[in-house]
Design a protein around this motif. Structure first.
Motif, mmCIF file in Angstrom:
data_model
loop_
_atom_site.group_PDB
_atom_site.id
_atom_site.type_symbol
_atom_site.label_atom_id
_atom_site.label_comp_id
_atom_site.label_asym_id
_atom_site.label_seq_id
_atom_site.Cartn_x
_atom_site.Cartn_y
_atom_site.Cartn_z
ATOM 1 N N GLY A 193 -7.834 -0.506 -2.868
ATOM 2 C CA GLY A 193 -8.249 -0.710 -4.252
ATOM 3 C C GLY A 193 -7.086 -1.266 -5.039
ATOM 4 O O GLY A 193 -6.802 -0.830 -6.155
ATOM 5 N N SER A 194 -6.414 -2.249 -4.453
ATOM 6 C CA SER A 194 -5.119 -2.721 -4.952
ATOM 7 C C SER A 194 -5.217 -3.523 -6.240
ATOM 8 O O SER A 194 -4.201 -3.790 -6.885
ATOM 9 C CB SER A 194 -4.431 -3.571 -3.883
ATOM 10 O OG SER A 194 -5.290 -4.608 -3.424
ATOM 11 N N GLY A 195 -6.424 -3.929 -6.615
ATOM 12 C CA GLY A 195 -6.601 -4.616 -7.887
ATOM 13 C C GLY A 195 -5.760 -5.869 -7.993
ATOM 14 O O GLY A 195 -5.763 -6.737 -7.116
ATOM 15 N N GLU B 170 -8.655 -5.161 -1.516
ATOM 16 C CA GLU B 170 -9.371 -5.184 -2.791
ATOM 17 C C GLU B 170 -10.697 -5.916 -2.637
ATOM 18 O O GLU B 170 -10.741 -7.054 -2.170
ATOM 19 C CB GLU B 170 -8.513 -5.879 -3.858
ATOM 20 C CG GLU B 170 -9.206 -6.155 -5.173
ATOM 21 C CD GLU B 170 -9.783 -4.913 -5.817
ATOM 22 O OE1 GLU B 170 -10.953 -4.969 -6.268
ATOM 23 O OE2 GLU B 170 -9.089 -3.873 -5.874
ATOM 24 N N ALA C 228 -7.522 4.189 -8.659
ATOM 25 C CA ALA C 228 -8.804 3.747 -8.095
ATOM 26 C C ALA C 228 -9.546 4.805 -7.307
ATOM 27 O O ALA C 228 -10.696 4.577 -6.914
ATOM 28 C CB ALA C 228 -8.558 2.530 -7.185
ATOM 29 N N ARG D 103 -8.432 -9.808 -6.858
ATOM 30 C CA ARG D 103 -7.680 -10.224 -5.676
ATOM 31 C C ARG D 103 -6.965 -11.554 -5.915
ATOM 32 O O ARG D 103 -5.807 -11.737 -5.511
ATOM 33 C CB ARG D 103 -8.621 -10.320 -4.482
ATOM 34 C CG ARG D 103 -7.966 -10.166 -3.132
ATOM 35 C CD ARG D 103 -8.992 -9.981 -2.018
ATOM 36 N NE ARG D 103 -9.966 -11.050 -1.939
ATOM 37 C CZ ARG D 103 -11.247 -10.925 -2.234
ATOM 38 N NH1 ARG D 103 -11.729 -9.752 -2.614
ATOM 39 N NH2 ARG D 103 -12.067 -11.956 -2.129
ATOM 40 N N SER E 100 -3.116 -10.206 1.492
ATOM 41 C CA SER E 100 -4.297 -9.917 0.692
ATOM 42 C C SER E 100 -5.512 -9.801 1.603
ATOM 43 O O SER E 100 -5.795 -10.694 2.407
ATOM 44 C CB SER E 100 -4.515 -11.037 -0.334
ATOM 45 O OG SER E 100 -5.647 -10.773 -1.127
ATOM 46 N N LYS F 65 -17.162 -2.088 -7.725
ATOM 47 C CA LYS F 65 -16.565 -3.275 -7.098
ATOM 48 C C LYS F 65 -16.650 -4.515 -7.983
ATOM 49 O O LYS F 65 -15.955 -5.507 -7.739
ATOM 50 C CB LYS F 65 -17.220 -3.544 -5.736
ATOM 51 C CG LYS F 65 -16.873 -2.505 -4.675
ATOM 52 C CD LYS F 65 -17.521 -2.828 -3.337
ATOM 53 C CE LYS F 65 -17.017 -1.897 -2.226
ATOM 54 N NZ LYS F 65 -17.307 -0.486 -2.482
#
Length: 253
Positions: free
Chosen positions: A50-52, A71, A115, A77, A92, A9
């Motif tokens: 885990g959208s980064g 994320e 991810a 984020r 988000s 993380k």
């Protein structure tokens, strides 16, 4: 080394800007493929876990989908929020795979790009079952570099030479444990990324396992990377080739 010790993380804290700017996107063909296989439509609600920095989220936003980008890393984020904030359907979410902060039975499709190997498998399984609507789908994507020519072969040897040696759960084993008895459907798409030297340097700096600028190895690594670029560049660019591997299934609950 355990997954916790690898600190998934937070390990991209100082890589977020390079990650968002220089990592490859995903082929637009995945939209048509998912329309034909899982019944993706513009009305499908997506949870990108885990959208980064939002690279995969953007593909679905451009398809007019509502996307919840989940994320846990604040730096990643914030990059996504800056680049995707213009999309009304972009949401988000500060959350992780094991605790998404999404409502129960709220999404049609769960996507994971680059991810899946960072997730705690069984906790994630339970959470995905909770947030996914009946007959919902899980789609896992990876851009995997190919040794398609001499440049790519030498480039991958370069990353192996300088990359830190760390142990991680294999993608294959993670999927076997996660999906249990489901039938996993697979497909591969060719994905190419044309970059100048700045783009190649930024790509290397986005990898969490490569030496950072504070590392004593960084300067010599960059010298070697420049030599590699000069050897193979045409019109001041090189082309990286990837297999975009797609795995999807419907969850048996």
């Amino acid at each position: 080394m355990s997954l916790k010790e690898l600190n998934p993380k937070n390990r991209f804290n100082n890589r977020a800007e390079n990650y968002g700017k220089y990592r490859p996107t995903y082929p637009r063909e995945i939209i048509q493929y998912l329309e034909e296989t899982i019944g993706l439509s513009k009305g499908s609600i997506i949870a990108d876990i885990g959208s980064g920095t939002g690279i995969l989220s953007k593909v679905f936003l451009e398809n007019k989908n509502k996307v919840y980008a989940v994320e846990p890393n604040e730096n990643m984020r914030l990059v996504a929020e800056k680049s995707l904030g213009e999309y009304n359907d972009f949401h988000s979410i500060n959350g992780g795979a094991e605790d998404t902060n999404l409502k129960e039975k709220s999404v049609d499709v769960i996507t994971v790009g680059q991810a899946f190997h960072w997730f705690e498998t069984m906790e994630t399984r339970k959470e995905f079952e909770r947030i996914l609507k009946p007959n919902g789908s899980i789609v896992i994507l990876y851009n995997i570099p190919k040794k398609s020519d001499e440049f790519m072969s030498e480039f991958l040897n370069f990353t192996e030479k300088y990359g830190e040696k760390y142990i991680k759960e294999s993608i294959k084993d993670s999927k076997v444990e996660f999906f249990k008895d489901e039938i996993i459907h697979k497909n591969n798409l060719i994905n190419r990324q044309e970059v100048d030297f700045e783009g190649l340097r930024g790509l290397i700096c986005s990898y969490s396992y490569m030496p950072s600028e504070e590392n004593p190895k960084f300067e010599s690594m960059m010298v070697e990377l420049k030599e590699l670029f000069n050897k193979y560049s045409e019109n001041d660019k090189v082309t990286l080739e990837y297999n975009t591997e797609i795995s999807w299934c419907k969850l048996n609950k």
